[in-house]
Write an enzyme that holds these catalytic residues in place. Structure first.
Site, mmCIF file in Angstrom:
data_model
loop_
_atom_site.group_PDB
_atom_site.id
_atom_site.type_symbol
_atom_site.label_atom_id
_atom_site.label_comp_id
_atom_site.label_asym_id
_atom_site.label_seq_id
_atom_site.Cartn_x
_atom_site.Cartn_y
_atom_site.Cartn_z
ATOM 1 N N HIS A 5 43.077 -13.880 -8.086
ATOM 2 C CA HIS A 5 43.298 -12.921 -7.002
ATOM 3 C C HIS A 5 42.097 -11.993 -6.854
ATOM 4 O O HIS A 5 41.341 -11.774 -7.792
ATOM 5 C CB HIS A 5 44.517 -12.050 -7.302
ATOM 6 C CG HIS A 5 45.795 -12.803 -7.327
ATOM 7 N ND1 HIS A 5 47.003 -12.198 -7.130
ATOM 8 C CD2 HIS A 5 46.093 -14.113 -7.531
ATOM 9 C CE1 HIS A 5 47.973 -13.085 -7.205
ATOM 10 N NE2 HIS A 5 47.432 -14.250 -7.457
ATOM 11 N N LYS A 15 38.038 -4.299 -12.032
ATOM 12 C CA LYS A 15 39.123 -4.234 -13.012
ATOM 13 C C LYS A 15 38.541 -4.230 -14.417
ATOM 14 O O LYS A 15 37.559 -4.922 -14.695
ATOM 15 C CB LYS A 15 40.038 -5.460 -12.890
ATOM 16 C CG LYS A 15 40.662 -5.626 -11.534
ATOM 17 C CD LYS A 15 41.359 -6.964 -11.422
ATOM 18 C CE LYS A 15 41.860 -7.141 -10.001
ATOM 19 N NZ LYS A 15 42.304 -8.494 -9.743
ATOM 20 N N TYR A 75 45.736 -3.484 -17.095
ATOM 21 C CA TYR A 75 44.702 -3.393 -16.066
ATOM 22 C C TYR A 75 44.330 -1.932 -15.872
ATOM 23 O O TYR A 75 45.205 -1.078 -15.802
ATOM 24 C CB TYR A 75 45.265 -3.800 -14.700
ATOM 25 C CG TYR A 75 45.423 -5.229 -14.402
ATOM 26 C CD1 TYR A 75 44.546 -5.863 -13.536
ATOM 27 C CD2 TYR A 75 46.484 -5.964 -14.917
ATOM 28 C CE1 TYR A 75 44.719 -7.182 -13.192
ATOM 29 C CE2 TYR A 75 46.663 -7.280 -14.584
ATOM 30 C CZ TYR A 75 45.779 -7.888 -13.713
ATOM 31 O OH TYR A 75 45.955 -9.194 -13.377
ATOM 32 N N ASP A 113 50.774 -18.204 -5.620
ATOM 33 C CA ASP A 113 49.654 -18.853 -6.297
ATOM 34 C C ASP A 113 49.629 -20.368 -6.087
ATOM 35 O O ASP A 113 48.593 -20.993 -6.278
ATOM 36 C CB ASP A 113 49.670 -18.527 -7.788
ATOM 37 C CG ASP A 113 49.219 -17.107 -8.067
ATOM 38 O OD1 ASP A 113 48.525 -16.527 -7.201
ATOM 39 O OD2 ASP A 113 49.567 -16.571 -9.131
#
Length: 134
Positions: A5, A15, A75, A113
């Site tokens: 993603h 990230k 994250y 996905d």
């Protein structure tokens, strides 16, 4: 598995990821058009034992697969989630050559996905050399 993603500008995200419990194989793919490493990836095992972290800059698709019975994945991102800018890339695109270290029969994917495009089908994204942090 959480597929590959990313978010488009103006809501692109960097990230910093790590595993608090368990182990994952974490993958980042360069999707910056014109980059000398376009379509290349890095795959790193992150675990509670090795305490490693991975920084995923803007312009890279990111995904992971859990290698342990369970995992807690953390994250830190530098921009809020933006559904209208959310995009993905097919986790099993042969052009990427990612060894996810699990048989395909063991991979569980979300409906989202399962329907992501191949790298060659991307029509919008990032250009190499553009400062997406400005």
């Amino acid at each position: 598995m959480r597929g590959l993603h990313y978010q488009l500008p103006p809501h692109a995200q960097s990230k910093l990821v790590r595993v608090i419990k368990g182990a994952v194989l974490d993958v980042a793919v360069d999707i910056r058009q014109g980059s000398p490493t376009f379509g290349k990836h890095v795959a790193v095992e992150l675990s509670e034992e090795n305490k490693a972290q991975l920084f995923v800059p803007r312009g890279f698709a990111h995904g992971f697969v859990v290698l342990s019975d369970e995992a807690i994945f953390s994250y830190k991102v530098d921009a809020y989630y933006s559904p209208e800018c959310d995009r993905g890339l097919a986790w099993n695109d042969p052009a990427l050559g990612i060894d996810w270290r699990l048989p395909e029969s063991e991979i569980r994917l979300s409906a989202k996905d399962q329907q992501q495009p191949l790298l060659a089908q991307l029509t919008e994204g990032f250009d190499y050399g553009v400062d997406y942090y400005a």
